[in-house]
Design an enzyme around this catalytic site. Structure first.
Site, PDB file in Angstrom:
ATOM      1  CG  HIS A   1      -0.293  -0.030   2.541  1.00 11.95           C
ATOM      2  ND1 HIS A   1       0.080   1.117   3.198  1.00 11.95           N
ATOM      3  CD2 HIS A   1       0.063  -1.058   3.359  1.00 11.95           C
ATOM      4  CE1 HIS A   1       0.628   0.793   4.369  1.00 11.95           C
ATOM      5  NE2 HIS A   1       0.641  -0.531   4.485  1.00 11.95           N
TER       6      HIS A   1
ATOM      7  CG  ASP B   1      -3.052   3.626   2.504  1.00 10.42           C
ATOM      8  OD1 ASP B   1      -2.392   2.664   2.085  1.00 10.42           O
ATOM      9  OD2 ASP B   1      -4.037   3.492   3.260  1.00 10.42           O
TER      10      ASP B   1
ATOM     11  CG  ASP C   1       2.893   0.388   7.793  1.00  4.74           C
ATOM     12  OD1 ASP C   1       2.674  -0.180   6.713  1.00  4.74           O
ATOM     13  OD2 ASP C   1       2.068   0.414   8.723  1.00  4.74           O
TER      14      ASP C   1
ATOM     15  CD  GLU D   1      -2.916  -2.187   5.379  1.00  2.38           C
ATOM     16  OE1 GLU D   1      -3.069  -3.214   6.054  1.00  2.38           O
ATOM     17  OE2 GLU D   1      -2.460  -1.135   5.868  1.00  2.38           O
ATOM     18  CD  GLU D   2      -1.556   1.821   7.471  1.00  2.00           C
ATOM     19  OE1 GLU D   2      -2.295   1.404   8.375  1.00  2.00           O
ATOM     20  OE2 GLU D   2      -0.351   1.550   7.391  1.00  2.00           O
TER      21      GLU D   2
ATOM     22  CD  GLU E   1       1.379  -3.981   5.569  1.00  2.00           C
ATOM     23  OE1 GLU E   1       2.087  -3.249   6.277  1.00  2.00           O
ATOM     24  OE2 GLU E   1       0.317  -3.613   5.037  1.00  2.00           O
TER      25      GLU E   1
ATOM     26  CG  HIS F   1       0.655   2.736  12.451  1.00  2.00           C
ATOM     27  ND1 HIS F   1      -0.646   2.297  12.513  1.00  2.00           N
ATOM     28  CD2 HIS F   1       1.136   2.283  11.268  1.00  2.00           C
ATOM     29  CE1 HIS F   1      -0.940   1.609  11.419  1.00  2.00           C
ATOM     30  NE2 HIS F   1       0.137   1.582  10.648  1.00  2.00           N
TER      31      HIS F   1
END
Ligand code: ZN
Length: 386
Positions: free
Chosen positions: A77, A79, A110, A144-145, A173, A359
């Site tokens: 991903h 995003d 990520d 995805e997030e 990931e 994150h």
């Protein structure tokens, strides 16, 4: 501190340069901010067939090189999660910098480094093996997030109608724990949530015979659910767990029996369970305790598991060759887009950089790991498609 400028790329590897280029695009979910254009252009240059399967504002890319089976697909991903408080970042989250061998920026781990590693590995692989067997494919999304509805889930639905099938899928990931390649995921637990409303009868605390207290009604049932051993897990899965995440009742007044109680709970479950089995157990417990309730269910992912086979062997071999380590095969952690790919029969393995800072503020990735990951991904392509 090393600030990356447009004149620097000569001193940095292609994958590190591309990681920085992607971080500079502030693609907070579900935005893609042109990341897929950057990657797609590079795929096109080495002979890929690119197809955009966008569901605005979500951007999706399905790209293929070669023909027929087996189909090896890399997934990921573009995003990223929001930055959080900017003042807690030591530097601009969307202006990557390198310090002490680490690159800092939102998405560094990520998973923009993973995307860059896949892209550069693909360029190297297709140059060496232009006529490899089967198909090398990419399924990339910008959702995805976020809600994860119009991304991988929808693209898989489109592919199924054609039908196009993925045999092996590597999700990029960040799975590593302390060292690159120490942990790969070969499955994930399922996630089932419930929104429970318990109906009672409001009244005066001094006249409980005229009321029906929903807290008292549901407490023994919740105690049983919380202390229950659902299963023992198995060789690859932790035992299933039940957690109450929210609980509220009461008017705020100390002399009023509440008329209603609201609770939310979540179950992370192993392959020893099914959604139906869990729902039946929970309703049986609530009914046995004579709770008057309504219950809404949300299934956010079914558990999946890839038994040892050609894909996990190729991933293990690639890690061993470049690190000397034997990777731990794990099913822990949250869900990933692998949950939408595995149900179609694909083997799914996840391998990526260290996830310690994902994150968080000051997210970072070791730049040496980006280049090693390129080599691992390229080796996986060779082991499965040459
Ligand atoms: Zn991710």
């Amino acid at each position: 501190m090393f600030h990356l400028t447009m004149s620097d790329p000569t001193t940095l590897s292609p994958a590190v340069t591309l990681t920085a280029e992607l971080i500079r695009r502030p693609s907070v979910s579900p935005e893609d901010k042109g990341c897929l254009d950057v990657i797609g252009e590079r795929f096109a240059k080495v002979g890929f067939n690119n197809e955009r399967i966008d569901f605005p504002p979500v951007a999706n890319l399905w790209a293929k090189h070669g023909k027929g089976a087996p189909v090896l697909c890399f997934a990921g991903h573009t995003d990223v999660v929001p930055t959080g408080p900017r003042e807690e970042w030591q530097t601009d989250p969307f202006e990557p910098i390198i310090r002490d061998g680490m690159m800092y920026g939102r998405g560094a781990a990520d998973m923009k480094s993973g995307l860059a590693a896949m892209t550069v590995a693909t360029e190297r692989f297709t140059k060496k093996h232009p006529n490899h067997k089967g198909t090398l494919a990419f399924l990339l999304t910008s959702d995805e997030e976020g809600p994860s509805v119009d991304g991988t889930r929808r693209v898989m639905q489109v592919l199924e109608t054609r039908p196009e099938k993925i045999d092996w899928c590597v999700v990029g990931e960040p799975t590593s724990s302390d060292k690159l390649g120490d942990v790969v995921k070969i499955g994930r637990r399922g996630s089932l949530s419930g929104k429970l409303t318990v109906h009672g009868v409001q009244g005066h605390v001094a006249y409980p015979h005229l009321a029906d207290n929903p807290v008292h009604l549901v407490a023994p049932a919740l105690a049983e659910l919380a202390s229950r051993e659902w299963d023992k897990g198995n060789q690859y899965f932790q035992p299933t767990t039940f957690q109450v995440s929210n609980l509220s009742a009461g008017t705020g007044a100390p002399n009023v029996i509440p008329g209603e109680l609201k609770a939310r709970f979540n179950i992370r479950f192993s392959t020893e369970q099914t959604v139906e089995k869990l729902q039946a157990t929970i309703t049986e417990i609530l009914d046995r305790h004579k709770v008057n309730y309504t219950l809404e269910w949300f299934v956010s992912g079914l558990p999946f598991f890839t038994p040892p086979g050609p894909l996990s062997e190729a991933v293990q071999t690639a890690i061993k060759e470049f690190t000397g380590m034997t990777a731990d095969l794990s099913t822990t952690g949250g869900t990933s887009d692998g949950r939408f790919i595995a149900p179609t029969g694909a083997s799914v393995v996840e391998l990526g950089v260290i996830n310690a800072t994902i994150h968080k503020v000051n997210e970072s990735v070791r730049i040496a790991d980006i280049d090693t990951l390129v080599s691992m991904y390229e080796r996986i392509m060779e082991l499965l498609l040459v």
